[in-house]
Design a protein around this motif. Sequence first.
Motif, PDB file in Angstrom:
ATOM      1  N   MET A   1     -13.319  76.350  -7.220  1.00  0.00           N
ATOM      2  CA  MET A   1     -14.874  75.992  -7.262  1.00  0.00           C
ATOM      3  C   MET A   1     -15.124  75.178  -8.556  1.00  0.00           C
ATOM      4  O   MET A   1     -15.076  75.580  -9.470  1.00  0.00           O
ATOM      5  CB  MET A   1     -15.925  77.079  -6.906  1.00  0.00           C
ATOM      6  CG  MET A   1     -15.700  78.107  -5.694  1.00  0.00           C
ATOM      7  SD  MET A   1     -15.864  77.000  -4.175  1.00  0.00           S
ATOM      8  CE  MET A   1     -17.524  76.436  -4.160  1.00  0.00           C
ATOM      9  N   LYS A   2     -15.671  73.952  -7.940  1.00  0.00           N
ATOM     10  CA  LYS A   2     -16.255  73.021  -9.291  1.00  0.00           C
ATOM     11  C   LYS A   2     -17.266  72.098  -8.690  1.00  0.00           C
ATOM     12  O   LYS A   2     -17.299  72.010  -7.477  1.00  0.00           O
ATOM     13  CB  LYS A   2     -14.858  72.307  -9.554  1.00  0.00           C
ATOM     14  CG  LYS A   2     -14.269  71.473  -8.641  1.00  0.00           C
ATOM     15  CD  LYS A   2     -12.976  70.730  -9.077  1.00  0.00           C
ATOM     16  CE  LYS A   2     -11.675  71.675  -9.231  1.00  0.00           C
ATOM     17  NZ  LYS A   2     -10.392  70.968  -9.650  1.00  0.00           N
ATOM     18  N   PRO A   3     -17.848  71.395  -9.582  1.00  0.00           N
ATOM     19  CA  PRO A   3     -18.943  70.482  -8.981  1.00  0.00           C
ATOM     20  C   PRO A   3     -18.077  69.291  -8.404  1.00  0.00           C
ATOM     21  O   PRO A   3     -17.098  68.892  -8.901  1.00  0.00           O
ATOM     22  CB  PRO A   3     -19.281  70.145 -10.435  1.00  0.00           C
ATOM     23  CG  PRO A   3     -19.240  70.830 -11.456  1.00  0.00           C
ATOM     24  CD  PRO A   3     -17.926  71.917 -11.042  1.00  0.00           C
ATOM     25  N   HIS A   4     -18.996  68.887  -7.580  1.00  0.00           N
ATOM     26  CA  HIS A   4     -18.235  67.601  -6.556  1.00  0.00           C
ATOM     27  C   HIS A   4     -17.829  66.431  -7.828  1.00  0.00           C
ATOM     28  O   HIS A   4     -16.739  65.873  -7.379  1.00  0.00           O
ATOM     29  CB  HIS A   4     -19.116  67.199  -5.466  1.00  0.00           C
ATOM     30  CG  HIS A   4     -18.788  65.971  -5.039  1.00  0.00           C
ATOM     31  ND1 HIS A   4     -17.669  65.666  -4.032  1.00  0.00           N
ATOM     32  CD2 HIS A   4     -19.318  64.585  -4.982  1.00  0.00           C
ATOM     33  CE1 HIS A   4     -17.421  64.516  -3.723  1.00  0.00           C
ATOM     34  NE2 HIS A   4     -18.394  63.817  -4.319  1.00  0.00           N
ATOM     35  N   THR A   5     -18.571  66.461  -8.601  1.00  0.00           N
ATOM     36  CA  THR A   5     -18.512  65.181  -9.574  1.00  0.00           C
ATOM     37  C   THR A   5     -17.112  65.464 -10.280  1.00  0.00           C
ATOM     38  O   THR A   5     -16.556  64.398 -10.784  1.00  0.00           O
ATOM     39  CB  THR A   5     -19.490  65.106 -10.745  1.00  0.00           C
ATOM     40  OG1 THR A   5     -19.835  66.321 -11.105  1.00  0.00           O
ATOM     41  CG2 THR A   5     -20.806  64.555  -9.971  1.00  0.00           C
ATOM     42  N   LEU A   6     -16.597  66.629 -10.557  1.00  0.00           N
ATOM     43  CA  LEU A   6     -15.308  66.745 -11.252  1.00  0.00           C
ATOM     44  C   LEU A   6     -14.287  66.303 -10.147  1.00  0.00           C
ATOM     45  O   LEU A   6     -13.047  66.231 -10.862  1.00  0.00           O
ATOM     46  CB  LEU A   6     -15.514  68.231 -11.688  1.00  0.00           C
ATOM     47  CG  LEU A   6     -15.972  68.604 -12.888  1.00  0.00           C
ATOM     48  CD1 LEU A   6     -15.860  70.184 -13.253  1.00  0.00           C
ATOM     49  CD2 LEU A   6     -15.621  67.672 -14.023  1.00  0.00           C
ATOM     50  N   THR A   7     -14.392  66.557  -8.910  1.00  0.00           N
ATOM     51  CA  THR A   7     -13.320  66.194  -7.995  1.00  0.00           C
ATOM     52  C   THR A   7     -12.970  64.852  -7.796  1.00  0.00           C
ATOM     53  O   THR A   7     -11.816  64.292  -7.441  1.00  0.00           O
ATOM     54  CB  THR A   7     -13.834  66.890  -6.722  1.00  0.00           C
ATOM     55  OG1 THR A   7     -14.807  66.142  -5.898  1.00  0.00           O
ATOM     56  CG2 THR A   7     -13.904  68.282  -6.519  1.00  0.00           C
ATOM     57  N   THR A   8     -14.087  63.890  -8.346  1.00  0.00           N
ATOM     58  CA  THR A   8     -13.699  62.542  -8.520  1.00  0.00           C
ATOM     59  C   THR A   8     -13.402  61.948  -9.757  1.00  0.00           C
ATOM     60  O   THR A   8     -13.268  60.782  -9.943  1.00  0.00           O
ATOM     61  CB  THR A   8     -14.985  61.780  -7.826  1.00  0.00           C
ATOM     62  OG1 THR A   8     -16.090  61.892  -8.557  1.00  0.00           O
ATOM     63  CG2 THR A   8     -14.973  62.172  -6.317  1.00  0.00           C
ATOM     64  N   ASP A   9     -13.531  62.764 -10.757  1.00  0.00           N
ATOM     65  CA  ASP A   9     -13.333  62.597 -12.139  1.00  0.00           C
ATOM     66  C   ASP A   9     -11.962  61.965 -12.396  1.00  0.00           C
ATOM     67  O   ASP A   9     -11.015  62.682 -12.052  1.00  0.00           O
ATOM     68  CB  ASP A   9     -13.516  63.549 -12.921  1.00  0.00           C
ATOM     69  CG  ASP A   9     -13.712  63.057 -14.639  1.00  0.00           C
ATOM     70  OD1 ASP A   9     -13.172  62.109 -15.069  1.00  0.00           O
ATOM     71  OD2 ASP A   9     -14.033  64.037 -15.544  1.00  0.00           O
ATOM     72  N   TRP A  10     -11.992  60.735 -12.811  1.00  0.00           N
ATOM     73  CA  TRP A  10     -10.576  60.017 -12.959  1.00  0.00           C
ATOM     74  C   TRP A  10      -9.629  60.703 -14.015  1.00  0.00           C
ATOM     75  O   TRP A  10      -8.353  60.555 -13.791  1.00  0.00           O
ATOM     76  CB  TRP A  10     -10.809  58.428 -13.460  1.00  0.00           C
ATOM     77  CG  TRP A  10      -9.570  57.811 -13.635  1.00  0.00           C
ATOM     78  CD1 TRP A  10      -9.146  57.354 -14.809  1.00  0.00           C
ATOM     79  CD2 TRP A  10      -8.551  57.325 -13.107  1.00  0.00           C
ATOM     80  NE1 TRP A  10      -7.937  56.627 -14.946  1.00  0.00           N
ATOM     81  CE2 TRP A  10      -7.586  56.695 -13.552  1.00  0.00           C
ATOM     82  CE3 TRP A  10      -8.377  57.434 -11.291  1.00  0.00           C
ATOM     83  CZ2 TRP A  10      -6.492  56.280 -12.887  1.00  0.00           C
ATOM     84  CZ3 TRP A  10      -7.197  56.952 -10.709  1.00  0.00           C
ATOM     85  CH2 TRP A  10      -6.185  56.321 -11.532  1.00  0.00           C
ATOM     86  N   LYS A  11     -10.255  61.561 -14.788  1.00  0.00           N
ATOM     87  CA  LYS A  11      -9.321  62.141 -15.716  1.00  0.00           C
ATOM     88  C   LYS A  11      -8.393  63.006 -15.238  1.00  0.00           C
ATOM     89  O   LYS A  11      -7.340  63.222 -15.633  1.00  0.00           O
ATOM     90  CB  LYS A  11     -10.458  62.889 -16.676  1.00  0.00           C
ATOM     91  CG  LYS A  11     -11.260  62.161 -17.729  1.00  0.00           C
ATOM     92  CD  LYS A  11     -11.923  62.893 -18.679  1.00  0.00           C
ATOM     93  CE  LYS A  11     -12.757  62.067 -19.511  1.00  0.00           C
ATOM     94  NZ  LYS A  11     -13.684  62.876 -20.510  1.00  0.00           N
ATOM     95  N   GLN A  12      -8.959  63.876 -14.148  1.00  0.00           N
ATOM     96  CA  GLN A  12      -7.993  64.668 -13.232  1.00  0.00           C
ATOM     97  C   GLN A  12      -6.645  63.833 -12.615  1.00  0.00           C
ATOM     98  O   GLN A  12      -5.535  64.433 -12.508  1.00  0.00           O
ATOM     99  CB  GLN A  12      -8.650  65.496 -12.242  1.00  0.00           C
ATOM    100  CG  GLN A  12      -8.988  64.697 -11.194  1.00  0.00           C
ATOM    101  CD  GLN A  12      -9.606  65.634  -9.964  1.00  0.00           C
ATOM    102  OE1 GLN A  12      -8.945  66.639  -9.664  1.00  0.00           O
ATOM    103  NE2 GLN A  12     -10.435  64.922  -9.132  1.00  0.00           N
ATOM    104  N   PHE A  13      -6.764  62.485 -12.633  1.00  0.00           N
ATOM    105  CA  PHE A  13      -5.506  61.887 -11.831  1.00  0.00           C
ATOM    106  C   PHE A  13      -4.741  60.854 -13.103  1.00  0.00           C
ATOM    107  O   PHE A  13      -3.631  60.475 -12.610  1.00  0.00           O
ATOM    108  CB  PHE A  13      -6.331  60.753 -10.741  1.00  0.00           C
ATOM    109  CG  PHE A  13      -7.048  61.193  -9.863  1.00  0.00           C
ATOM    110  CD1 PHE A  13      -6.340  61.755  -8.814  1.00  0.00           C
ATOM    111  CD2 PHE A  13      -8.286  61.224  -9.931  1.00  0.00           C
ATOM    112  CE1 PHE A  13      -7.127  62.345  -7.419  1.00  0.00           C
ATOM    113  CE2 PHE A  13      -9.131  61.785  -8.785  1.00  0.00           C
ATOM    114  CZ  PHE A  13      -8.513  62.344  -7.557  1.00  0.00           C
TER     115      PHE A  13
END
Length: 495
Positions: free
Chosen positions: A306-318
């Motif tokens: 579970m995480k904030p939606h904004t973290l799922t689009t954060d470029w850093k994870q890619f």
Amino acid sequence: MNRPKRVDGSNLPSEALDALRSSVKGKVVVKGQSPEEEYRPLLERWNRMHIKEANIIVLPETEEDVSTTVKFVAEHNLDVAISSGRHTYSGPSSGYGLVIDMRNLRKVSVDVDKMIAVAQGGCIAGDVEAASEAVGLRPVMGAVNATGCGGITTGGGIGNLSAQYGLVADNLLAARVALADGRIVVASDEENQDLFWGIRGGGSNFGLVTEFTYKLHKADPQVYSGFFMFSPDKLDAYLELMNVMNQDYVMKSNGKLAVNGFLAIMGGNAIPGFLIWYDGPEEEGKKFIQPLLDLGPIYPGSGAEMKPHTLTTDWKQFETMFPPQFNRLVGTSTQISYPLSVDILKKTVEKFKEIVATHPENLSVSKLLFDLRDYSKIASIPLDATAYANRRVGCLIGIDLIWDNEELDKEMMQVAKDFMSQVRAWIKEDNQQKGIAEVGAHVGATTLYALVTDGDEKLVSVFGPNLGKMKELKRKYDPGMMWDKWYPVDPELPN
């Protein structure tokens, strides 16, 4: 129409540049005149293959600055490009003439009662997402927060929320647009409806958007999301699973489940994976991805959380998938109907492996992509409702060829075209055998997603049956072809 060739501004007299500087509040940076430490960083782009040395870069501080700059472009017949997020595959934000760099116009205001966000034209997706999430609302944006609102909105825009709410463009309520003569007009369902139609999928063909008004949606900020990787020996089972994941889980989740397949080549072996996103609690999310868990991911305990939606689009994870030294890329795409032909998927993977094997060190971070998300909401809107023409249900197959050697640029551009031409040929043949050739992935605008392309496809592949109306609007709003960087529609040329 006999139009004069646009010039790059390198021969403009100093008096003209001085007049521009004195008429805008923002900064005017000129090649050869401004300090290199100021000029060079402004040229940087996500895709370094498309860095061009602009002669003039204007960084507006106000909407009036934009208007003044556009009038200057018109007066001197300059080549012009629009830059906001600078996160494009095909490089329309770069040019050798004048670049209008919107990076200083990034204010966002959110009206909680009206459930709308008003964003300046230089905003990136993350600006709107963060401002909205802070008050319990959510905009529809794309896969990563680093993309500019200008590109993803006017280009259509697909994200994990699209299964519930449609394209980014479908959630645009109004826009303020700088036209080729410098006038700023409102485009909405009430004003300049034809222009509003055109900027939702027609890119920058009709003007520069200085302000967007988006519809927002109530949402719990927490979602269940993460990556799952699989060993090479599970490739066949992974490909077989794609139909199951889409038809039995994604399509039965009421738009809440998004699944994207991706595949990389390591040591000559195909390493497959899924990126999953579920708009709900973890216990529900796990039920919707049970077949994926049963397949046996390499790290089953740490795949999603579970995480904030904004973290799922954060470029850093890619970023780990796009190491900084690998910064030259070309992407292109096509669509294949469900149920997916596993034979075509296997041939596509083998072809991708062959490509990476030609330059293993240079192409080691390249990706093959399979978008298994639900496109029903996008397809439910009539094809002629907006300029965006790829409104059909199907699996998007994409390729990201990524390399680090400038000498490979031309070769890789051709390799990407040839690869996707081959995949489209397989799909066309399969559709003909199934008797669905007229609705298959090879028809008109169903061949690609225009925001993930090499930028050189025919206009009919982007706009399909909407191309005729696009030409009419181009004659009305930009007959001089000022805006010519993103699939420019020339009314005088055949399709």
